[in-house]
Design an enzyme around this catalytic site. Structure first.
Site, PDB file in Angstrom:
ATOM      1  N   HIS A   1       0.831  -1.212   0.000  1.00  0.00           N
ATOM      2  CA  HIS A   1       0.000   0.000   0.000  1.00  0.00           C
ATOM      3  C   HIS A   1       0.862   1.257   0.000  1.00  0.00           C
ATOM      4  CE1 HIS A   1       0.169   1.106   4.375  1.00  0.00           C
ATOM      5  NE2 HIS A   1       0.286  -0.190   4.575  1.00  0.00           N
TER       6      HIS A   1
ATOM      7  N   ASP B   1      -0.548   4.397   0.499  1.00  0.00           N
ATOM      8  CA  ASP B   1      -1.089   5.436   1.386  1.00  0.00           C
ATOM      9  C   ASP B   1      -0.427   5.324   2.758  1.00  0.00           C
ATOM     10  OD1 ASP B   1      -2.512   2.936   1.605  1.00  0.00           O
ATOM     11  OD2 ASP B   1      -3.966   3.922   2.901  1.00  0.00           O
TER      12      ASP B   1
ATOM     13  N   ASP C   1       6.029   1.671   6.866  1.00  0.00           N
ATOM     14  CA  ASP C   1       4.656   1.235   6.596  1.00  0.00           C
ATOM     15  C   ASP C   1       4.035   2.098   5.507  1.00  0.00           C
ATOM     16  OD1 ASP C   1       2.140   0.143   6.722  1.00  0.00           O
ATOM     17  OD2 ASP C   1       1.580   1.155   8.567  1.00  0.00           O
TER      18      ASP C   1
ATOM     19  N   GLU D   1      -5.367   1.571   2.064  1.00  0.00           N
ATOM     20  CA  GLU D   1      -5.261   0.469   3.021  1.00  0.00           C
ATOM     21  C   GLU D   1      -5.556   0.930   4.431  1.00  0.00           C
ATOM     22  OE1 GLU D   1      -3.412  -2.522   5.682  1.00  0.00           O
ATOM     23  OE2 GLU D   1      -2.969  -0.406   5.572  1.00  0.00           O
ATOM     24  N   GLU D   2      -5.057   2.091   4.769  1.00  0.00           N
ATOM     25  CA  GLU D   2      -5.115   2.541   6.161  1.00  0.00           C
ATOM     26  C   GLU D   2      -6.526   2.966   6.578  1.00  0.00           C
ATOM     27  OE1 GLU D   2      -2.834   2.037   8.141  1.00  0.00           O
ATOM     28  OE2 GLU D   2      -0.900   2.116   7.151  1.00  0.00           O
TER      29      GLU D   2
ATOM     30  N   ASP E   1       3.955  -6.266   4.897  1.00  0.00           N
ATOM     31  CA  ASP E   1       3.315  -5.152   5.598  1.00  0.00           C
ATOM     32  C   ASP E   1       3.095  -5.497   7.072  1.00  0.00           C
ATOM     33  OD1 ASP E   1       2.063  -2.728   6.006  1.00  0.00           O
ATOM     34  OD2 ASP E   1       0.122  -3.392   5.245  1.00  0.00           O
TER      35      ASP E   1
ATOM     36  N   HIS F   1       3.126   4.460  12.281  1.00  0.00           N
ATOM     37  CA  HIS F   1       1.882   5.057  12.796  1.00  0.00           C
ATOM     38  C   HIS F   1       2.151   6.058  13.922  1.00  0.00           C
ATOM     39  CE1 HIS F   1      -1.370   2.106  11.157  1.00  0.00           C
ATOM     40  NE2 HIS F   1      -0.333   2.162  10.347  1.00  0.00           N
TER      41      HIS F   1
HETATM   42 ZN    ZN Z   1       0.693  -1.085   6.483  1.00  0.00          ZN
END
Ligand code: ZN
Length: 464
Positions: A83, A85, A114, A148-149, A172, A433
């Site tokens: 991903h 994003d 990520d 994805e997020e 991931d 994150h």
């Molecule tokens: Zn991820």
């Protein structure tokens, strides 16, 4: 042919490309014409696909939601799920989150770990195999999603149009292999009308999937011994911290401060809503009102669901985790929202059916507002067996499967995909994150060494 040496030789290109990709701030934005997830997500996708065209891949952009780059021929398809994003920046950063700075053997920025870093490495792995003239027995396709997020509806869109690959993995998460993703449900409890009792208002949490860092209640001073409650709050000793403040109108505000954490790792946090509810029930007794009484009796600060009678676990998934993420009471209604990560042997509806009669005792209705059913790819499936062999061959460590309480694109792949990497065992947290995300270049290349072997093996293994 030493694939590890071959990919190591591309380190400079990998780092440069990653650094450039981080500079596109692909956080989900407002939809614009032709860009359902915002302009930056679409820009990241187009940028990557253009790079892939230059590398010699066949590419396709599906509505600026998801795209792919492919090489090789054959009926069957190997998918690598990536991903582009990233989650919003949040918090205080020591560097510009979208600088892509390279320093101290690291690449810094939102998405470094990520999932842009692992994705760029995987892309160069595929490119290296193509350049080496490897002739795959099936097509190899890098699938790049851009939502994805948030909801993963980008991958629904993809699967509706392109189907699922025969074998796939998502770099991931963590090595060795994640073959089980717990179910993820959000359950809401609601009750209409104002609160009988001394709690005039209650407010806690920012999102259901985050352990609430703070919660606050406003109490009617005429119905309680406000001075005593304030004193109890000030001398409170617990995992959370409490403060009390008396207003000119005789109202008492009690605030709880806990510690935020992701709901999948709820035991790492300190739930401010739970702490405040327990304190208020103790202090206010029959004046506590329905919301506080319900929260204190059924959840408190527990994260295993014991008091709510939903505690469970199974061998492949580990235990259920539960987080009371949001709670609110005011003049017109009262509500609470919980996030549950449940084992593969349960369903969200079963859990809701257990919770409903409990919630009803305090006058609350119960509804499942969101559910992502669990994923379990059997350990004896071919994808797990092949990736295990790759892992052991490249790292010399034993491969094993483990569960996780978070979701990846693997859930969308009908049991044909597992998470394989990209975070190496026994390496430090990379702040994904969180503020100051980075990836160690050495660890990124360690992932690339495993990833190139995985693509090679899945691409060239005999058909069944
Ligand atoms: Zn991820």
């Amino acid at each position: 042919m030493n694939l590890q040496q071959e990919i190591r030789a591309r380190q400079g290109e990998i780092v440069k490309t990653l650094s450039e990709l981080i500079r596109i701030p692909s956080v989900r934005g407002e939809p614009t014409e032709g860009c359902p997830y915002g302009a930056h997500s679409a820009e990241a996708l187009r940028w990557v696909l253009e790079l892939c065209v230059g590398m010699g891949f066949r590419t396709k952009n599906l509505g600026n939601r998801v795209g792919y780059a492919e090489f090789g021929e054959g009926e069957e398809l190997v998918g690598i799920l990536i991903h582009l994003d990233v989650v919003p920046v949040g918090g205080v950063w020591e560097r510009d989150p979208f600088s892509g700075d390279v320093a101290d053997g690291r690449v810094y920025g939102r998405g470094a770990e990520d999932d842009k870093g692992p994705g760029v490495a995987a892309l160069y792995c595929a490119k290296t195999l193509m350049d080496l003239g490897v002739e795959p027995k099936r097509r190899v396709r890098l699938i790049f999603g851009t939502n994805e997020e948030t909801s993963m509806d980008d991958m629904d869109y993809y699967v509706e149009r392109e189907g699922v690959p025969d074998y796939a993995f998502a770099p991931d998460g963590l090595y060795p292999i994640i073959n089980c993703e717990k179910g993820m449900a959000k359950i809401a409890f609601a009750r209409e009308g104002g609160s009988p009792g001394a709690v005039v208002a209650f407010e806690g949490g920012t999102a259901v999937n985050i352990v609430p860092e703070s919660a606050r209640a406003i109490l009617d001073g005429s119905r309680i011994d406000a001075a005593a409650v304030a004193q109890a709050a000030r001398s409170y000793q617990g995992a959370a911290a409490l403060e009390a403040e008396t207003g000119a109108d005789g109202r008492l505000t009690v605030t709880a401060r806990g510690r935020a954490a992701h709901a999948a790792y709820a035991p790492d946090g300190v739930n401010a809503i739970g702490a405040l509810a327990l304190f208020l029930r103790e202090q206010l007794k029959e004046q506590a009102g329905p919301l506080v009484s319900f929260l204190a009796a059924c959840f408190g600060m527990q994260t295993d669901g014991a008091a709510a009678r939903v505690r469970c676990e199974d061998e492949v998934s580990g235990p259920l985790t539960l987080n009371v993420g949001l709670a609110q009471a005011g003049e017109t209604g009262q509500s609470a929202h919980i996030d549950i990560r449940y084992p593969v042997s349960r369903t969200a509806q079963e859990l809701a059916d257990t919770l409903a009669p409990l919630a009803a005792r305090w006058g609350f209705s119960t509804a499942v507002t969101h559910d992502m059913p669990p994923l379990l790819v059997p350990e004896d499936s071919r994808i797990v067996r092949e990736l295990s062999a790759v892992y052991e061959q490249v790292t010399g460590r034993p491969a094993f499967c483990r569960p996780r309480g978070v979701g990846t694109y693997c859930r969308k792949m009908a049991g044909r995909a597992v998470t394989f990497g990209a975070h190496l065992e026994d390496t430090p947290h990379t702040n994904y994150h969180e503020p100051n995300e980075f990836i160690e270049i050495e660890n990124l290349m360690g992932h690339a060494e495993i990833c190139i072997e995985a693509i090679y093996r899945l691409a060239t293994m005999p058909a069944v």
